[in-house]
Every structure is written in structure tokens, then in C-alpha cells.
Write a protein that holds these residues in place. Structure first.
Motif, PDB file in Angstrom:
ATOM      1  N   ARG A 145       2.970 -24.355   2.345  1.00  0.00           N
ATOM      2  CA  ARG A 145       2.371 -24.690   1.039  1.00  0.00           C
ATOM      3  C   ARG A 145       1.497 -23.556   0.490  1.00  0.00           C
ATOM      4  O   ARG A 145       0.546 -23.792  -0.248  1.00  0.00           O
ATOM      5  N   LEU A 146       1.838 -22.324   0.851  1.00  0.00           N
ATOM      6  CA  LEU A 146       1.136 -21.164   0.301  1.00  0.00           C
ATOM      7  C   LEU A 146       1.636 -20.916  -1.109  1.00  0.00           C
ATOM      8  O   LEU A 146       2.826 -20.701  -1.325  1.00  0.00           O
ATOM      9  N   THR A 147       0.727 -20.937  -2.088  1.00  0.00           N
ATOM     10  CA  THR A 147       1.142 -20.771  -3.480  1.00  0.00           C
ATOM     11  C   THR A 147       0.460 -19.606  -4.196  1.00  0.00           C
ATOM     12  O   THR A 147       0.785 -19.330  -5.346  1.00  0.00           O
ATOM     13  N   ALA A 148      -0.473 -18.925  -3.538  1.00  0.00           N
ATOM     14  CA  ALA A 148      -1.124 -17.778  -4.186  1.00  0.00           C
ATOM     15  C   ALA A 148      -1.709 -16.841  -3.151  1.00  0.00           C
ATOM     16  O   ALA A 148      -2.210 -17.269  -2.104  1.00  0.00           O
ATOM     17  N   LEU A 149      -1.644 -15.540  -3.465  1.00  0.00           N
ATOM     18  CA  LEU A 149      -2.322 -14.502  -2.703  1.00  0.00           C
ATOM     19  C   LEU A 149      -3.442 -13.945  -3.569  1.00  0.00           C
ATOM     20  O   LEU A 149      -3.222 -13.585  -4.729  1.00  0.00           O
ATOM     21  N   VAL A 150      -4.637 -13.887  -3.008  1.00  0.00           N
ATOM     22  CA  VAL A 150      -5.811 -13.422  -3.752  1.00  0.00           C
ATOM     23  C   VAL A 150      -6.357 -12.182  -3.061  1.00  0.00           C
ATOM     24  O   VAL A 150      -6.756 -12.234  -1.893  1.00  0.00           O
ATOM     25  N   ALA A 151      -6.353 -11.069  -3.775  1.00  0.00           N
ATOM     26  CA  ALA A 151      -6.838  -9.814  -3.191  1.00  0.00           C
ATOM     27  C   ALA A 151      -8.341  -9.895  -2.957  1.00  0.00           C
ATOM     28  O   ALA A 151      -9.115 -10.148  -3.879  1.00  0.00           O
ATOM     29  N   GLY A 152      -8.738  -9.658  -1.714  1.00  0.00           N
ATOM     30  CA  GLY A 152     -10.163  -9.589  -1.382  1.00  0.00           C
ATOM     31  C   GLY A 152     -10.561  -8.131  -1.240  1.00  0.00           C
ATOM     32  O   GLY A 152     -10.667  -7.603  -0.134  1.00  0.00           O
ATOM     33  N   THR A 153     -10.756  -7.483  -2.366  1.00  0.00           N
ATOM     34  CA  THR A 153     -10.901  -6.025  -2.375  1.00  0.00           C
ATOM     35  C   THR A 153     -12.178  -5.539  -1.702  1.00  0.00           C
ATOM     36  O   THR A 153     -12.192  -4.458  -1.102  1.00  0.00           O
ATOM     37  N   ASN A 154     -13.257  -6.301  -1.781  1.00  0.00           N
ATOM     38  CA  ASN A 154     -14.500  -5.854  -1.146  1.00  0.00           C
ATOM     39  C   ASN A 154     -14.349  -5.763   0.372  1.00  0.00           C
ATOM     40  O   ASN A 154     -14.678  -4.748   0.989  1.00  0.00           O
ATOM     41  N   ASP A 155     -13.867  -6.838   0.979  1.00  0.00           N
ATOM     42  CA  ASP A 155     -13.723  -6.846   2.434  1.00  0.00           C
ATOM     43  C   ASP A 155     -12.632  -5.884   2.902  1.00  0.00           C
ATOM     44  O   ASP A 155     -12.756  -5.254   3.955  1.00  0.00           O
ATOM     45  N   LEU A 156     -11.562  -5.778   2.120  1.00  0.00           N
ATOM     46  CA  LEU A 156     -10.491  -4.870   2.499  1.00  0.00           C
ATOM     47  C   LEU A 156     -10.978  -3.422   2.478  1.00  0.00           C
ATOM     48  O   LEU A 156     -10.695  -2.637   3.398  1.00  0.00           O
ATOM     49  N   ALA A 157     -11.728  -3.058   1.449  1.00  0.00           N
ATOM     50  CA  ALA A 157     -12.266  -1.697   1.374  1.00  0.00           C
ATOM     51  C   ALA A 157     -13.218  -1.421   2.531  1.00  0.00           C
ATOM     52  O   ALA A 157     -13.222  -0.325   3.112  1.00  0.00           O
ATOM     53  N   LYS A 158     -14.018  -2.427   2.882  1.00  0.00           N
ATOM     54  CA  LYS A 158     -14.941  -2.267   4.011  1.00  0.00           C
ATOM     55  C   LYS A 158     -14.177  -2.027   5.303  1.00  0.00           C
ATOM     56  O   LYS A 158     -14.520  -1.140   6.088  1.00  0.00           O
ATOM     57  N   GLU A 159     -13.112  -2.815   5.529  1.00  0.00           N
ATOM     58  CA  GLU A 159     -12.353  -2.660   6.765  1.00  0.00           C
ATOM     59  C   GLU A 159     -11.597  -1.336   6.791  1.00  0.00           C
ATOM     60  O   GLU A 159     -11.465  -0.700   7.834  1.00  0.00           O
ATOM     61  N   MET A 160     -11.095  -0.906   5.647  1.00  0.00           N
ATOM     62  CA  MET A 160     -10.388   0.373   5.578  1.00  0.00           C
ATOM     63  C   MET A 160     -11.334   1.566   5.703  1.00  0.00           C
ATOM     64  O   MET A 160     -10.907   2.679   6.000  1.00  0.00           O
ATOM     65  N   ARG A 161     -12.620   1.334   5.409  1.00  0.00           N
ATOM     66  CA  ARG A 161     -13.632   2.406   5.376  1.00  0.00           C
ATOM     67  C   ARG A 161     -13.310   3.430   4.301  1.00  0.00           C
ATOM     68  O   ARG A 161     -13.541   4.637   4.450  1.00  0.00           O
ATOM     69  N   CYS A 162     -12.736   2.952   3.207  1.00  0.00           N
ATOM     70  CA  CYS A 162     -12.395   3.867   2.112  1.00  0.00           C
ATOM     71  C   CYS A 162     -13.554   3.992   1.132  1.00  0.00           C
ATOM     72  O   CYS A 162     -14.480   3.170   1.136  1.00  0.00           O
ATOM     73  N   ARG A 163     -13.493   5.000   0.309  1.00  0.00           N
ATOM     74  CA  ARG A 163     -14.526   5.245  -0.694  1.00  0.00           C
ATOM     75  C   ARG A 163     -13.937   4.956  -2.069  1.00  0.00           C
ATOM     76  O   ARG A 163     -13.104   5.716  -2.565  1.00  0.00           O
ATOM     77  N   LEU A 164     -14.386   3.868  -2.650  1.00  0.00           N
ATOM     78  CA  LEU A 164     -13.795   3.411  -3.901  1.00  0.00           C
ATOM     79  C   LEU A 164     -14.458   4.055  -5.102  1.00  0.00           C
ATOM     80  O   LEU A 164     -15.692   4.105  -5.198  1.00  0.00           O
ATOM     81  N   GLY A 165     -13.637   4.512  -6.027  1.00  0.00           N
ATOM     82  CA  GLY A 165     -14.113   4.953  -7.330  1.00  0.00           C
ATOM     83  C   GLY A 165     -13.640   3.981  -8.387  1.00  0.00           C
ATOM     84  O   GLY A 165     -13.051   2.930  -8.086  1.00  0.00           O
ATOM     85  N   ALA A 166     -13.880   4.319  -9.625  1.00  0.00           N
ATOM     86  CA  ALA A 166     -13.499   3.429 -10.719  1.00  0.00           C
ATOM     87  C   ALA A 166     -11.993   3.207 -10.787  1.00  0.00           C
ATOM     88  O   ALA A 166     -11.533   2.157 -11.245  1.00  0.00           O
ATOM     89  N   ASP A 167     -11.210   4.166 -10.296  1.00  0.00           N
ATOM     90  CA  ASP A 167      -9.749   4.024 -10.367  1.00  0.00           C
ATOM     91  C   ASP A 167      -9.162   3.208  -9.213  1.00  0.00           C
ATOM     92  O   ASP A 167      -7.974   2.904  -9.207  1.00  0.00           O
ATOM     93  N   ARG A 168      -9.980   2.867  -8.220  1.00  0.00           N
ATOM     94  CA  ARG A 168      -9.568   2.076  -7.054  1.00  0.00           C
ATOM     95  C   ARG A 168      -8.383   2.708  -6.310  1.00  0.00           C
ATOM     96  O   ARG A 168      -7.602   2.018  -5.662  1.00  0.00           O
ATOM     97  N   MET A 169      -8.250   4.012  -6.405  1.00  0.00           N
ATOM     98  CA  MET A 169      -7.086   4.697  -5.867  1.00  0.00           C
ATOM     99  C   MET A 169      -6.786   4.370  -4.405  1.00  0.00           C
ATOM    100  O   MET A 169      -5.622   4.124  -4.049  1.00  0.00           O
TER     101      MET A 169
END
Length: 280
Positions: A141-165
Motif C-alpha cells: 500500500r505504498l502510494t508516495a515517496l517523499v524526499a527527505g533532503t535534510n537527513d539525506l544530505a546529512k548522511e551523505m555529508r554533502c555540502r548543499l548550495g542553492a542549486d542542490r547539485m
């Protein structure tokens, strides 16, 4: 056919009674009553009771009503699920879903007649598990995927700019996984409350990538999300032109036609019909 709009999905803290009341008046497509990040540990039980009361009272109109529960590995998850099984929410949003085992566990805990599941995609493991998650969508019954960008960026240890590259590969993969399963994809939040230009740019970027809408952290973001993820008047007019052209008797059996200097196929007709069903 009516397709539900999900341009703007606003998180509202379940610990704030006034915020829940206000949610009934806002022009967002989805209200997400949040029991997780927005609620302190000592307020979890009271917030849960407040959500149950608000859902039973109703008054949210055509807005889709979703509740974000606490994660599977928290002490509050079981009580959250028990409270939400049969009170009429449109979906339950679950944080940090990272495997099919997580989905199966949530589905089982909600019961056979439980509400649909929305999954937060905010771990690297979830991105790597997309083929299996997509394949399991219908049975869980999965009907949507919601991007959790804050936690994902933290786990990736990436440095986010305005372009979210650094997140673009993960965002596009999220969309592809959703489309493979025939479900909804929502973009992550933008934390820059005092930078409306950046928020507008993120909406346009998210829409360009293919997201259905964006999750929001403040009512001030609703209008820009609705505009960014909704068709313009020119796009609506073009959709009507396509539908009218294929409705003409001379085009009834054609797979493609020349229209306005373009080659338009029946796949474009299907897109036009979907747009008009939702926004026309």
C-alpha cells in the motif's frame, strides 16, 4: 477521472493546536500533521491525542490529510500506528523507510484495512533499495515517496548550495522509482524561509525534474509551490488544444498529428487529459 493535486504538502506540528486549526483554512493541497521532528519527546503522547481528535473532527475540506509518525525504531511508533489504524487519515507518512522489510513491517502494523503508506526517502540505503521498494509498492500500500533532503544530505555529508547539485542524482532516482511503481513523488523541504527567491527556484527545479509537488515547512511557501507545480494558463490552453484536436473525427484513428508546428502523439494526449483532469 479526477487526479488529486499534491503541489503543496505542508507540515504542521501536531503539538500546536492553533496550527492544526489554521491548517483547515490554508490553500495547500496536503496537510501533514507531524508527530516526529516537530514534537519534543515529552509532548509525543499529547500530540498524538490531539491528532486523533483533529482527524475525527474533520473540517479539512478537499485537503489530503496525512500524519507523519515517529520512526519504526522509536518508542513512540507502536502507539502512533495503533492510534491511526482506522480513524480515517488519507495516508501515514513513515520516516526513514530504507528497505522492503520496513515497508512490510509498517503495512502489517497498520493491518489489512489500514491507510496507504507514504515513505520518507532520507537514507542512502533507501536510494540503493529503490528497485525492490518500487516492486513492493502495490502489496504494501505504498502510494508516495517523499524526499527527505535534510537527513539525506546529512548522511551523505554533502555540502548543499542553492542549486542542490549533490542531491540531484538522488532526487531524479526517487522520481524514477515512483514512476516505475505508478505512485506519487514529492520534493523535500526548503529551509530558507527568508529567501523566497531560493524557494521559488527550488519549486521550479523540482517541477522540472518531475516531482508532483513539494513538502513545505511554513504557510508562506504555499503560493509559490502551487504556482511552481501547477500548469500555467498557456499550458492549460495547450492541453485543451491537444484534446480538441484528437477529438476531431479526422484524427480519431491517428497515432500522431501535426499541431501548432509540432508533432503531437497520443502520449501527449494522455498527459493533456491528466493535466485537465486535475487542473482544467
Amino acid at each position: 477521472m479526477t487526479i488529486r493535486r499534491r503541489r503543496s504538502a505542508l507540515y504542521m506540528p501536531a503539538s500546536n493546536a492553533r496550527a492544526i486549526v489554521k491548517a483547515r483554512t490554508l490553500d495547500c493541497d496536503v496537510v501533514i500533521l507531524d508527530l516526529e521532528d516537530a514534537v519534543a519527546p515529552d509532548e509525543k503522547a499529547a500530540a498524538r491525542d490531539r491528532v486523533v481528535k483533529a482527524v475525527r473532527e474533520g473540517g479539512f475540506g478537499e485537503r489530503e490529510l496525512v500524519v507523519r509518525v515517529n520512526g519504526l525504531d522509536t518508542p513512540w511508533y507502536a502507539d502512533d500506528i495503533t492510534a491511526l489504524r482506522s480513524i480515517g487519515v488519507d495516508a501515514v507518512l513513515v520516516p526513514k523507510v530504507s528497505s522492503v522489510a520496513d515497508l512490510i513491517a509498517v503495512c502489517a502494523s497498520l493491518g489489512e484495512d489500514g491507510p496507504p503508506i507514504w515513505a520518507m526517502i532520507e537514507t542512502c540505503a533507501a536510494i540503493l533499495a529503490f528497485p525492490a521498494l518500487s516492486a513492493a509498492a502495490a502489496e504494501t500500500r505504498l502510494t508516495a515517496l517523499v524526499a527527505g533532503t535534510n537527513d539525506l544530505a546529512k548522511e551523505m555529508r554533502c555540502r548543499l548550495g542553492a542549486d542542490r547539485m549533490p542531491l540531484i542524482p538522488a532526487l531524479t532516482t526517487t522520481i524514477m522509482a515512483a514512476r516505475a511503481a505508478g505512485i506519487v513523488a514529492l520534493d523535500g523541504v526548503c529551509n530558507a524561509l527568508d529567501d523566497p527567491a531560493r524557494f521559488t527556484a527550488e519549486c521550479l527545479q523540482g517541477a522540472m525534474l518531475g516531482f508532483d509537488g513539494k513538502t513545505l515547512i511554513h504557510p508562506s511557501q504555499i503560493d509559490a509551490a502551487n504556482e511552481g507545480f501547477g500548469p500555467s494558463e498557456d499550458e492549460l490552453a495547450w492541453a485543451r488544444t491537444i484534446v480538441a484536436a484528437f477529438s476531431a473525427p479526422e484524427n480519431a484513428d491517428k497515432g500522431a498529428i501535426r499541431l501548432g508546428g509540432q508533432m503531437v502523439e497520443r502520449l501527449h494526449l494522455a498527459e493533456a487529459e491528466a493535466t485537465l483532469a486535475s487542473f482544467g
